[in-house]
Every structure is written in C-alpha cells, then in structure tokens.
Design a protein around this motif. Sequence first.
Motif, mmCIF file in Angstrom:
data_model
loop_
_atom_site.group_PDB
_atom_site.id
_atom_site.type_symbol
_atom_site.label_atom_id
_atom_site.label_comp_id
_atom_site.label_asym_id
_atom_site.label_seq_id
_atom_site.Cartn_x
_atom_site.Cartn_y
_atom_site.Cartn_z
ATOM 1 N N LYS A 20 3.857 12.626 -2.098
ATOM 2 C CA LYS A 20 4.170 11.391 -1.376
ATOM 3 C C LYS A 20 5.613 11.408 -0.856
ATOM 4 O O LYS A 20 5.905 10.844 0.197
ATOM 5 C CB LYS A 20 3.935 10.180 -2.280
ATOM 6 N N VAL A 44 6.619 8.867 2.202
ATOM 7 C CA VAL A 44 6.182 7.569 1.677
ATOM 8 C C VAL A 44 7.123 7.087 0.581
ATOM 9 O O VAL A 44 7.433 5.899 0.492
ATOM 10 C CB VAL A 44 4.736 7.669 1.137
ATOM 11 N N SER A 64 0.859 3.865 1.939
ATOM 12 C CA SER A 64 1.690 4.230 3.086
ATOM 13 C C SER A 64 3.135 3.783 2.905
ATOM 14 O O SER A 64 3.952 3.939 3.807
ATOM 15 C CB SER A 64 1.119 3.607 4.363
ATOM 16 N N SER A 65 3.455 3.233 1.730
ATOM 17 C CA SER A 65 4.816 2.812 1.439
ATOM 18 C C SER A 65 5.007 2.773 -0.070
ATOM 19 O O SER A 65 4.033 2.789 -0.837
ATOM 20 C CB SER A 65 5.089 1.422 2.017
#
Length: 201
Positions: free
Chosen positions: A147, A152, A85-86
């Motif tokens: 992503k 993200v 998520s990052s």
Amino acid sequence: MEAGATARSQLSGEKAQRIVDAMRSSVALRGVAGSTFDHVARDAGVSRGLLHYYFGSKERLLAEVVKRDTELRLGMLDEQLAKASSAADFIAMLRSTLEAMLREDTEFLTLSFEVFTLSRRNPDIAVEYTELVRRTREHVAAVLAAKQDEGVLTLHGEPEAIAEIIFGLGDGLALRLLSEPDRDHRATVEAGTRAVAALIG
C-alpha cells in the motif's frame, strides 16, 4: 515435517470444517478444560479416533482451529484492504474488523488467548504459535508495504514493526473491552484509531 503435521495438512474440506466449528463452539460452551475429544467428535459427527489420528491432542486441535481461523480472516482482510484508496479507508477497515469480531465472534478471541496460554507451557504448541504469529505479522507487513508502494499509505516505521503494533493494539483492546462489556469503550477505540493513524497516515 512430522507425521502429525502431515496428517493435519491432508485434512480438508467439509469434514475438517465440521471439526473446527465443533471445537470453536465447544470452547465457547464448555471452556477448554471441558472440550474433550468425545464432545468435539460427537458434535462434528466424526469418530474420536479420527481426531486422535489427525491431531493427536486437544491442544494441537486448538492450535489448528486458531490457524485456520486466522488464515480465513487474513484472506477476508486482504479483500477489504485491496479496496482501500487512502489511509483513512485502511484505518476504517481495521477498526470495523475489530468491532465486528468483538460484536459477533468472541469465540475466536477466546481461542486465541487460550492457545497463547497453552504455548507458555507446551513446547510443541509454542512452536506452532510462534510460527502463526510470524506468518500473520509478515503477511500484514507485506500488505502495508504494498500500500505504501501504491501511494495509499505513508509508513512511519518498518512494515513489520507497524504490523506488530497493530496486532498488539488489537489484541490488547479486545482483552480490555471483553473484560468490561458494559462499559462505553468508544473513546478508547477512537484513541487506538488515532494511534494507528500516526503510524500509517
């Protein structure tokens, strides 16, 4: 598609996995030169003729082992990276994958380097190896692009170029770290991590 490639594509299931596992283990134990079809067939519990029929040569079997291992690893990487998520999550997963391979599965790295060496002097293996490199690069590039679309990652370069750098760093670090197994490589891995972060953070 050539007949050998068609035959290899039809080899699947438990028997194929036994052959792949036997070849991986044999290379780790005996090296590539000592890993004959006789050894692999005996270890896998299949006939030598079956190996010849499906693969034709030891070099083609080596290439198939690396191909199957790479596909398996990409599938596992997809599952892990889907949870990221990052950028920090993404980088941490890449780093843990490299460290786990160095700690638990140096056979795969040995096979990969052996197939690369074979590809420099065997045109047939060169074609297969080039295709494998292209597919893995494009696969990881697609993950990076997805992503970025999700918000993200922020890519500082073309996805395929960044994928190439990630693979280059991973392969190069693996070779250096395996060459000096008793050295403390934490600072080196940390520097590599920061280099990747600069491209995708």
